[in-house]
Design a protein around this motif. Structure first.
Motif, PDB file in Angstrom:
ATOM      1  N   THR A   3       0.863  -1.190   0.000  1.00 46.68           N
ATOM      2  CA  THR A   3       0.000   0.000   0.000  1.00 46.68           C
ATOM      3  C   THR A   3       0.896   1.236   0.000  1.00 46.68           C
ATOM      4  O   THR A   3       1.915   1.270   0.689  1.00 46.68           O
ATOM      5  CB  THR A   3      -0.897   0.042   1.253  1.00 46.68           C
ATOM      6  OG1 THR A   3      -0.072  -0.139   2.380  1.00 46.68           O
ATOM      7  CG2 THR A   3      -1.970  -1.029   1.189  1.00 46.68           C
ATOM      8  N   SER A   4       0.513   2.222  -0.786  1.00 46.21           N
ATOM      9  CA  SER A   4       1.374   3.420  -0.842  1.00 46.21           C
ATOM     10  C   SER A   4       1.073   4.312   0.365  1.00 46.21           C
ATOM     11  O   SER A   4      -0.072   4.570   0.696  1.00 46.21           O
ATOM     12  CB  SER A   4       1.145   4.182  -2.142  1.00 46.21           C
ATOM     13  OG  SER A   4      -0.171   4.647  -2.171  1.00 46.21           O
ATOM     14  N   GLN A   5       2.148   4.756   1.013  1.00 45.04           N
ATOM     15  CA  GLN A   5       2.032   5.627   2.186  1.00 45.04           C
ATOM     16  C   GLN A   5       1.831   7.060   1.715  1.00 45.04           C
ATOM     17  O   GLN A   5       2.472   7.473   0.752  1.00 45.04           O
ATOM     18  CB  GLN A   5       3.335   5.563   3.000  1.00 45.04           C
ATOM     19  CG  GLN A   5       3.610   4.210   3.616  1.00 45.04           C
ATOM     20  CD  GLN A   5       2.628   3.920   4.743  1.00 45.04           C
ATOM     21  OE1 GLN A   5       2.286   4.792   5.513  1.00 45.04           O
ATOM     22  NE2 GLN A   5       2.160   2.686   4.801  1.00 45.04           N
ATOM     23  N   PRO A   6       0.977   7.854   2.411  1.00 47.73           N
ATOM     24  CA  PRO A   6       0.907   9.268   2.040  1.00 47.73           C
ATOM     25  C   PRO A   6       2.257   9.924   2.292  1.00 47.73           C
ATOM     26  O   PRO A   6       2.937   9.591   3.268  1.00 47.73           O
ATOM     27  CB  PRO A   6      -0.179   9.837   2.962  1.00 47.73           C
ATOM     28  CG  PRO A   6      -0.385   8.825   4.024  1.00 47.73           C
ATOM     29  CD  PRO A   6       0.154   7.501   3.538  1.00 47.73           C
ATOM     30  N   LYS A   7       2.638  10.835   1.394  1.00 53.50           N
ATOM     31  CA  LYS A   7       3.947  11.493   1.553  1.00 53.50           C
ATOM     32  C   LYS A   7       3.905  12.488   2.698  1.00 53.50           C
ATOM     33  O   LYS A   7       2.951  13.244   2.814  1.00 53.50           O
ATOM     34  CB  LYS A   7       4.272  12.270   0.272  1.00 53.50           C
ATOM     35  CG  LYS A   7       4.882  11.448  -0.804  1.00 53.50           C
ATOM     36  CD  LYS A   7       5.558  12.396  -1.788  1.00 53.50           C
ATOM     37  CE  LYS A   7       5.824  11.682  -3.083  1.00 53.50           C
ATOM     38  NZ  LYS A   7       5.696  12.553  -4.239  1.00 53.50           N
ATOM     39  N   PRO A   8       4.954  12.536   3.550  1.00 51.45           N
ATOM     40  CA  PRO A   8       4.971  13.585   4.581  1.00 51.45           C
ATOM     41  C   PRO A   8       5.119  14.954   3.918  1.00 51.45           C
ATOM     42  O   PRO A   8       5.700  15.047   2.835  1.00 51.45           O
ATOM     43  CB  PRO A   8       6.197  13.252   5.434  1.00 51.45           C
ATOM     44  CG  PRO A   8       7.000  12.286   4.658  1.00 51.45           C
ATOM     45  CD  PRO A   8       6.127  11.672   3.606  1.00 51.45           C
ATOM     46  N   PHE A 178       2.894  14.935  13.988  1.00 49.19           N
ATOM     47  CA  PHE A 178       1.992  13.913  13.470  1.00 49.19           C
ATOM     48  C   PHE A 178       1.952  13.935  11.932  1.00 49.19           C
ATOM     49  O   PHE A 178       1.909  12.889  11.288  1.00 49.19           O
ATOM     50  CB  PHE A 178       0.579  14.116  14.033  1.00 49.19           C
ATOM     51  CG  PHE A 178      -0.412  13.158  13.455  1.00 49.19           C
ATOM     52  CD1 PHE A 178      -0.453  11.842  13.890  1.00 49.19           C
ATOM     53  CD2 PHE A 178      -1.274  13.568  12.449  1.00 49.19           C
ATOM     54  CE1 PHE A 178      -1.351  10.943  13.331  1.00 49.19           C
ATOM     55  CE2 PHE A 178      -2.168  12.677  11.885  1.00 49.19           C
ATOM     56  CZ  PHE A 178      -2.209  11.362  12.320  1.00 49.19           C
ATOM     57  N   PHE A 179       2.002  15.142  11.354  1.00 47.05           N
ATOM     58  CA  PHE A 179       1.960  15.243   9.882  1.00 47.05           C
ATOM     59  C   PHE A 179       3.234  14.670   9.259  1.00 47.05           C
ATOM     60  O   PHE A 179       3.218  14.161   8.156  1.00 47.05           O
ATOM     61  CB  PHE A 179       1.811  16.714   9.442  1.00 47.05           C
ATOM     62  CG  PHE A 179       0.436  17.266   9.672  1.00 47.05           C
ATOM     63  CD1 PHE A 179      -0.523  17.224   8.660  1.00 47.05           C
ATOM     64  CD2 PHE A 179       0.082  17.807  10.894  1.00 47.05           C
ATOM     65  CE1 PHE A 179      -1.787  17.728   8.870  1.00 47.05           C
ATOM     66  CE2 PHE A 179      -1.186  18.311  11.105  1.00 47.05           C
ATOM     67  CZ  PHE A 179      -2.123  18.270  10.094  1.00 47.05           C
ATOM     68  N   PHE A 180       4.350  14.801   9.989  1.00 47.76           N
ATOM     69  CA  PHE A 180       5.626  14.340   9.429  1.00 47.76           C
ATOM     70  C   PHE A 180       5.883  12.872   9.708  1.00 47.76           C
ATOM     71  O   PHE A 180       6.626  12.236   8.993  1.00 47.76           O
ATOM     72  CB  PHE A 180       6.779  15.224   9.963  1.00 47.76           C
ATOM     73  CG  PHE A 180       6.773  16.588   9.361  1.00 47.76           C
ATOM     74  CD1 PHE A 180       7.491  16.844   8.192  1.00 47.76           C
ATOM     75  CD2 PHE A 180       6.003  17.597   9.897  1.00 47.76           C
ATOM     76  CE1 PHE A 180       7.451  18.093   7.601  1.00 47.76           C
ATOM     77  CE2 PHE A 180       5.947  18.853   9.305  1.00 47.76           C
ATOM     78  CZ  PHE A 180       6.675  19.098   8.158  1.00 47.76           C
ATOM     79  N   ASN A 181       5.231  12.368  10.773  1.00 49.54           N
ATOM     80  CA  ASN A 181       5.473  10.990  11.149  1.00 49.54           C
ATOM     81  C   ASN A 181       4.173  10.382  11.677  1.00 49.54           C
ATOM     82  O   ASN A 181       4.033  10.133  12.876  1.00 49.54           O
ATOM     83  CB  ASN A 181       6.572  10.954  12.222  1.00 49.54           C
ATOM     84  CG  ASN A 181       7.120   9.572  12.400  1.00 49.54           C
ATOM     85  OD1 ASN A 181       6.702   8.639  11.722  1.00 49.54           O
ATOM     86  ND2 ASN A 181       8.029   9.418  13.348  1.00 49.54           N
TER      87      ASN A 181
END
Ligand code: S3P
Length: 184
Positions: A3-8, A178-181
């Motif tokens: 599954t593709s992770q959302p980009k930080p 949280f947005f970055f990790n």
């Protein structure tokens, strides 16, 4: 299938009205996150070779706004990452800036009460937008016009009322981490 992770996001962009503490709190936030700190007003001053009141006096608001947009273009061109970018309070008034800001990173709106803002601004002579016959009326009008713009652009809102700059920066750092990790 993986599954593709959302980009930080790339950066943290601070928006908010004049006097809300973007520069002071932003510098501390950058320190806490281990990011570089960038202030668009300082970059404008460096590019124009003169202070902001003089840019407004010599070239008017329209040319100041062009310089402000050119700074966003420079940040894109330089592919800046892991920066806290503090912006001038009027940057949201130019529709073409909105997408440029969104694509630079996560947008945090720093708010505080209008009484606090006015107390900070009323004796300050460095804000040419308030060099009018009735600065209090101008302040009220600009605030009313801009608040919906900040609100619609923000991914996150931090109210610094009653907080020291260190407390506000700490609260913000915990929220933006949280947005970055997102999985931490
Ligand atoms: C402005 C805000 C200022 C600066 C310029 C115009 C505005 O920045 O960009 O004086 O239109 O609200 P701060 O928000 O850092 O005071």
């Amino acid at each position: 299938m993986p599954t593709s992770q959302p980009k930080p996001p790339l950066n943290v962009i601070l928006i908010g009205f004049m006097g809300c503490g973007k520069t002071t709190i932003g510098a501390r936030l950058a320190n806490l996150l281990g990011f570089d700190f960038i202030d668009t007003d300082s970059l404008i001053v460096a590019k124009a070779g003169k202070p902001i009141p003089l840019i407004f006096k010599d070239r008017g608001e329209a040319e100041f706004r062009e310089l402000e947009t050119s700074i966003l273009d420079d940040l894109h061109r330089e592919s800046r990452q892991r920066c806290v970018i503090s912006t001038g309070g009027g940057i949201v008034t130019q529709p073409s800036n909105l997408e440029k800001m969104r694509s630079l990173g996560v947008i945090v709106w720093l708010t505080t009460s209008s009484q606090t803002l006015w107390q900070r601004l009323k004796r300050n002579r460095d804000r040419p937008m308030l060099h009018t016959e009735n600065p209090r009326k101008t302040f009220d009008e600009l605030l009313a016009a801009r608040q919906p713009l900040y609100q619609s652009l923000a991914d996150l809102t931090i109210d610094s009322s009653g907080l020291t700059p260190d407390e506000a920066a700490y609260g913000m750092s915990e929220s933006v981490r949280f947005f970055f990790n997102p999985t931490a």
